[in-house]
Design an enzyme around this catalytic site. Structure first.
Site, short mmCIF file in Angstrom:
data_model
loop_
_atom_site.label_atom_id
_atom_site.label_comp_id
_atom_site.label_asym_id
_atom_site.label_seq_id
_atom_site.Cartn_x
_atom_site.Cartn_y
_atom_site.Cartn_z
N THR A 122 0.86 -1.19 0.00
CA THR A 122 0.00 0.00 0.00
C THR A 122 0.89 1.24 0.00
OG1 THR A 122 -1.69 -1.20 1.18
CG2 THR A 122 -1.82 1.20 1.27
N GLU A 155 -3.98 -4.74 -2.73
CA GLU A 155 -4.61 -5.95 -2.16
C GLU A 155 -5.73 -5.56 -1.20
OE1 GLU A 155 -4.27 -6.79 1.19
OE2 GLU A 155 -2.95 -5.12 1.72
N LYS A 210 -7.29 1.91 -3.13
CA LYS A 210 -6.92 1.16 -1.93
C LYS A 210 -7.19 1.99 -0.67
CE LYS A 210 -4.95 -1.35 1.09
NZ LYS A 210 -5.05 -2.74 1.44
N LEU A 256 -20.19 -2.04 10.73
CA LEU A 256 -21.06 -1.12 11.45
C LEU A 256 -21.31 -1.63 12.86
CD1 LEU A 256 -22.14 1.45 10.18
CD2 LEU A 256 -24.29 0.28 9.69
N CYS A 266 -3.28 -1.91 9.18
CA CYS A 266 -3.72 -1.22 7.96
C CYS A 266 -4.54 0.04 8.22
CB CYS A 266 -4.51 -2.17 7.08
SG CYS A 266 -3.61 -3.68 6.76
N LYS A 269 -2.78 3.07 10.00
CA LYS A 269 -1.67 3.61 9.20
C LYS A 269 -2.19 4.25 7.90
CE LYS A 269 1.17 0.46 7.35
NZ LYS A 269 1.32 0.45 5.90
C1 UGA Z 1 -8.27 -4.42 6.38
C2 UGA Z 1 -9.26 -4.48 5.21
O1 UGA Z 1 -10.50 -5.06 5.63
C3 UGA Z 1 -8.70 -5.30 4.04
O2 UGA Z 1 -9.58 -5.28 2.93
C4 UGA Z 1 -7.35 -4.68 3.63
O3 UGA Z 1 -6.74 -5.39 2.58
C5 UGA Z 1 -6.41 -4.68 4.84
O4 UGA Z 1 -7.01 -3.93 5.91
C6 UGA Z 1 -5.11 -4.05 4.37
O5 UGA Z 1 -5.11 -2.87 4.04
O6 UGA Z 1 -4.13 -4.78 4.18
P1 UGA Z 1 -7.64 -6.08 8.39
O7 UGA Z 1 -6.72 -5.02 8.89
O8 UGA Z 1 -7.16 -7.48 8.34
O9 UGA Z 1 -8.12 -5.75 6.89
O10 UGA Z 1 -8.88 -6.05 9.36
P2 UGA Z 1 -10.47 -5.90 9.27
O11 UGA Z 1 -11.11 -7.21 9.27
O12 UGA Z 1 -10.84 -4.98 8.18
O13 UGA Z 1 -10.76 -5.21 10.68
C7 UGA Z 1 -10.11 -3.98 11.03
C8 UGA Z 1 -10.53 -3.52 12.41
O14 UGA Z 1 -11.86 -3.04 12.40
C9 UGA Z 1 -10.47 -4.57 13.52
O15 UGA Z 1 -9.83 -4.02 14.65
C10 UGA Z 1 -11.92 -4.87 13.84
O16 UGA Z 1 -12.12 -5.26 15.17
C11 UGA Z 1 -12.56 -3.53 13.54
N1 UGA Z 1 -13.99 -3.60 13.22
C12 UGA Z 1 -14.41 -4.20 12.08
C13 UGA Z 1 -14.92 -2.99 14.06
O17 UGA Z 1 -14.57 -2.40 15.11
N2 UGA Z 1 -16.26 -3.02 13.72
C14 UGA Z 1 -16.69 -3.64 12.59
O18 UGA Z 1 -17.92 -3.64 12.34
C15 UGA Z 1 -15.74 -4.25 11.76
#
Ligand code: UGA
Length: 447
Positions: A122, A155, A210, A256, A266, A269
């Site tokens: 990224t 990605e 992205k 949500l 991710c 940052k």
């Molecule tokens: C995120 C994106 O979802 C991916 O599509 C992206 O590729 C990735 O970053 C990246 O840039 O490499 P990730 O960091 O693995 O993926 O995590 P997520 O599943 O998106 O969750 C991120 C955070 O949001 C977590 O701390 C989770 O607990 C929080 N979250 C998620 C909430 O607080 N509420 C929600 O409803 C959903």
């Protein structure tokens, strides 16, 4: 097709094993020799569902080669994916040193006349242009004449579901000149044959897509968390609001869920990096800044509730903490809300008893020899210490499925501070739990 991938971190390794699974011949290169040695034995250095078996399968089928010899990786292919790290430079800007170094090496050492560099890391908008300029200058300096094209292929892999996300994506984004995109279209043919949309655009649009995707998702989380702050003040219930919002087809239900903030490597940052870009472009940063600001406030939810409950004195209290990873399904603790909670409790001189199904070792490395921290090896072990309160920071299934009857017995009237709304409020009301605090929902007192 024959490809090389530079960086055997999260994105690089998942991409490497998945491209190999799709039938391509992949060389994955990382300068860290010990990482390459353990990966060659089929042992992955991070926890990700399904990666060890896929890694061993592709190594034994010889479609995947792991090496720390970058020259070998470069000379063996004409399509080069860069998936090296882009850490925060300290001021919110992404540090692109590794990306630039690898790109220049590829340009100088590549053998063929036509070479394609694909940026998977990224990177800020405009990085592809910057790389192209640096490559032209360096080829000129070394009197080399060859064609090196630069494309963007961001990605969208979620930790814990990265392999499924790679092999069954919602869409694939590729950005660059039409000639540069041709080999990428061939490479992704096993996926596009299954009607998975491949969206072509120019390079800067792909780079911006992205950031737009991650910022959109993070903004939804901060939005609902902000609403949850209001709900707590006016005795509303965020569950009802969430249900009502998600039934609106224009809004939907994803990302949500109110909680104690987003973490990981991710969202935090990327939102900072986009804000930096926006500032440089002399545009208004306030929208992006508030996403980050609300997330910061939300990470302090548990400590604020603890202070309220214990009249601002947490000194010497014994606090149990369930969940350390930034989300379930991973051992990653980067920017995890649990770390903020631990740091605050350490300052308040509390004693902390922690448990997580995957992330204990990473926390041990982050807090070496800390006498206020005690590691527990099962969710139940925490309670053998007569804790004064339990905080839940990650919604692992093992916590969500824990019997409320047992929990009430083990807690012996101590309060719960549930930062991930793991339990149904009606079940809590009919349980023997004494105090139950959760995010954006009324506090339950069964005393
Ligand atoms: C995120 C994106 O979802 C991916 O599509 C992206 O590729 C990735 O970053 C990246 O840039 O490499 P990730 O960091 O693995 O993926 O995590 P997520 O599943 O998106 O969750 C991120 C955070 O949001 C977590 O701390 C989770 O607990 C929080 N979250 C998620 C909430 O607080 N509420 C929600 O409803 C959903």
């Amino acid at each position: 097709m024959i490809i090389s991938i530079y960086g055997a971190g999260y994105v690089g390794l998942v991409s490497a094993v998945c491209f190999a699974k799709l039938g391509h011949q992949v060389t994955c290169c990382d300068i860290d020799e010990s990482k390459i040695a353990s990966l060659s034995r089929g042992e992955c250095h991070f926890y990700e569902e399904g990666i060890n078996s896929l890694l061993s399968e592709q190594l034994s089928e010889r479609r995947l080669v792991l090496t720390s010899d970058i020259q070998h990786a470069i000379t063996n292919s004409s399509i080069h994916f860069i998936a090296t790290g882009t850490p925060d430079a300290g001021n919110g800007e992404a540090d692109l040193t590794q990306v630039f170094n690898v790109a220049l090496k590829i340009a100088l050492l590549a053998q063929g006349d036509d070479n394609l560099i694909v940026i998977k890391s990224t990177v800020p908008v405009g990085t592809g242009d910057e790389i192209e300029n640096k490559i032209q200058q360096s080829l000129k300096k070394s009197n080399q004449c060859k064609n090196v094209m630069v494309a963007s292929n961001p990605e969208f892999l979620r930790e814990g579901r990265a392999i499924a996300d790679f092999l069954h994506p919602d869409r694939i984004i590729i950005g660059g000149e039409p000639l540069a995109l041709l080999p990428l279209k061939h490479l992704y043919q096993p996926l596009t044959m299954r009607e998975i949309p491949l969206v072509e655009m120019n390079r800067t649009s792909a780079e911006l897509t992205k950031y737009a995707a991650n910022t959109m998702l993070a903004s939804r989380i901060s939005f609902i968390n902000h609403i949850s702050q209001i709900a707590e003040k006016v005795d509303a219930n965020i569950d009802d609001i969430y249900n009502a919002l998600s039934l609106d087809a224009r809004i939907g239900s994803h990302f949500l869920k109110a909680g104690i903030g987003y973490g990981g490597s991710c969202f935090p940052k990327d939102i900072k990096a986009l804000t930096h870009t926006v500032k440089k472009l002399n545009l208004d940063t306030s929208f992006f800044e508030s996403i980050d600001k609300i997330n910061h406030q939300q990470k302090d939810w548990a400590i604020a509730k603890l202070r309220y409950h214990f009249n601002n004195n947490l000194n010497n209290l014994k606090i149990g903490l369930w969940g350390l990873a930034f989300k379930p399904g991973t051992d990653d603790i980067r920017e995890a809300s649990s770390i903020r909670i631990i740091n605050s409790l350490l300052k308040e001189k509390a004693k902390i008893f922690i448990y997580d199904p995957r992330a204990l070792n990473n926390v041990k490395r982050a807090f070496p020899d800390n006498e206020q921290l005690e590691y527990c090896f099962s969710p139940e072990e925490i309670f053998s210490n007569e804790i004064d309160a339990l905080v839940i920071a990650t919604e692992w299934e093992v916590f969500k499925n824990f019997s409320l009857e047992s929990l009430a017995f083990l807690l012996n009237k101590a309060p719960i501070f549930d930062g991930r709304n793991c339990y149904d409020l009606n079940n809590i009301k009919s349980s023997n739990l004494s105090y139950y605090y959760s995010v954006g929902r009324p506090t339950i007192k069964n005393i």
